[in-house]
Design an enzyme around this catalytic site. Structure first.
Site, PDB file in Angstrom:
ATOM      1  N   GLU A  74      -8.319  34.528  -7.928  1.00  0.00           N
ATOM      2  CA  GLU A  74      -8.290  33.113  -8.275  1.00  0.00           C
ATOM      3  C   GLU A  74      -8.587  32.891  -9.755  1.00  0.00           C
ATOM      4  O   GLU A  74      -8.036  31.972 -10.376  1.00  0.00           O
ATOM      5  CB  GLU A  74      -9.255  32.341  -7.387  1.00  0.00           C
ATOM      6  CG  GLU A  74      -8.751  32.276  -5.944  1.00  0.00           C
ATOM      7  CD  GLU A  74      -9.684  31.556  -5.012  1.00  0.00           C
ATOM      8  OE1 GLU A  74      -9.286  30.530  -4.446  1.00  0.00           O
ATOM      9  OE2 GLU A  74     -10.835  32.028  -4.842  1.00  0.00           O
ATOM     10  N   GLY A 129     -12.029  35.877  -5.300  1.00  0.00           N
ATOM     11  CA  GLY A 129     -12.343  35.117  -6.496  1.00  0.00           C
ATOM     12  C   GLY A 129     -11.780  35.740  -7.750  1.00  0.00           C
ATOM     13  O   GLY A 129     -11.449  35.033  -8.710  1.00  0.00           O
ATOM     14  N   ALA A 155     -15.602  37.597  -5.212  1.00  0.00           N
ATOM     15  CA  ALA A 155     -16.936  37.015  -5.365  1.00  0.00           C
ATOM     16  C   ALA A 155     -17.974  38.009  -4.858  1.00  0.00           C
ATOM     17  O   ALA A 155     -17.672  38.887  -4.046  1.00  0.00           O
ATOM     18  CB  ALA A 155     -17.037  35.711  -4.591  1.00  0.00           C
ATOM     19  N   GLU A 193      -9.809  36.392   2.040  1.00  0.00           N
ATOM     20  CA  GLU A 193     -10.971  35.593   2.446  1.00  0.00           C
ATOM     21  C   GLU A 193     -11.035  35.305   3.943  1.00  0.00           C
ATOM     22  O   GLU A 193     -12.126  35.288   4.522  1.00  0.00           O
ATOM     23  CB  GLU A 193     -10.991  34.263   1.672  1.00  0.00           C
ATOM     24  CG  GLU A 193     -11.538  34.372   0.256  1.00  0.00           C
ATOM     25  CD  GLU A 193     -10.465  34.654  -0.773  1.00  0.00           C
ATOM     26  OE1 GLU A 193     -10.713  34.422  -1.968  1.00  0.00           O
ATOM     27  OE2 GLU A 193      -9.374  35.125  -0.374  1.00  0.00           O
TER      28      GLU A 193
END
Length: 253
Positions: A116, A113, A70, A136
């Site tokens: 994911e 992210g 992210a 994370e």
């Protein structure tokens, strides 16, 4: 050629369409394809299209990176209300729920992210330079966009726990050994390999493919009834009759 959803090279998601598939290239090379709000918005637009006109989706990154995670600059500014909105989570759920298969073609980093998003795909292939995982907790957050429930389904609870609790990043060989990706290709062959998989999918009955994906994604408690109901519909399908008749005819030759 890129189309109206993708727009110019400044857009974070470059879209190429074929009659039976779409290739979406994550394209923010200046930040290693970090996933920001604009990219999420584009994913939602693409999902809306593919929900209405189902096609196989190939996800790939630009410049030797899938997605480095992210966008930390955006993530740093988010607060509790943003977390509860599930900004990335909702988009990745939508990718996972697309009617036709999703193929993630992973080169280089697929972190946070980015990992994911890859976990949301049905099929994952990679390159020898792949690095995938969820760091994370080192940033003071959790992997909250699917890793805590999808990763155990893919690699098993013990390995998922190790990855998520330690922040371990897997190299390509380990990712294959753990079943996180199915096969490896040289970077220059990666997209062609994804297209080869899409070609195999395209040779099959689209409705049977969609129903197979539906069954694969169903909760355990839904089995075997869900397969029986889906099969019942297919047993009445003209395409089933056509394909089986063609198969039997070919055996006579």
């Amino acid at each position: 050629m890129p189309d109206s959803i993708a727009g110019s090279r400044a857009r974070p998601l470059q879209i190429q369409r074929r009659p039976d598939r779409v290739v979406a290239t994550l394209s923010r090379p200046d930040v290693r394809n970090a996933i920001d709000q604009d990219m999420i918005d584009r994913l939602h637009e693409l999902c809306e299209e593919l929900e209405g006109e189902p096609k196989t989706l190939i996800l790939i990154g630009s410049d030797g990176v899938f997605a480095s995670g992210a966008d930390i600059a955006e993530l740093r500014q988010r607060r509790a209300a943003d977390a509860r909105r599930g900004i990335n989570t909702r988009a990745f759920q939508r990718v996972r729920s697309l009617p036709m298969p999703v193929i993630a073609a992973i080169d280089g980093y697929a972190l946070g992210g980015g990992a994911e998003l890859a976990y949301a795909a049905d099929i994952r292939i990679g390159t020898p330079g792949l690095q995938i995982g969820n760091p994370e907790t080192g940033l003071g957050i959790i992997a909250a966009a699917g890793a805590t429930w999808r990763l155990p389904e893919i690699v098993g609870e013990a390995r998922a726990a190790e990855m998520l609790l330690t922040g371990r990043i897997l190299d390509a060989a380990t990712a294959v050994a753990w079943g996180l990706v199915s096969s490896l290709y040289e970077p220059g062959d990666l997209l062609a390999a994804a297209h080869t998989i899409a070609d195999r999918i395209a040779r099959n009955d689209p409705l049977a493919t969609r129903y197979t994906k539906t069954a694969l994604g169903a909760p355990r408690a839904a089995h075997p009834e869900i397969e029986l109901e889906l099969q019942a519909k297919l047993f009445e399908s003209p395409e089933k009759e056509r394909r089986m008749a063609a198969f039997l005819e070919s055996r006579k030759r």
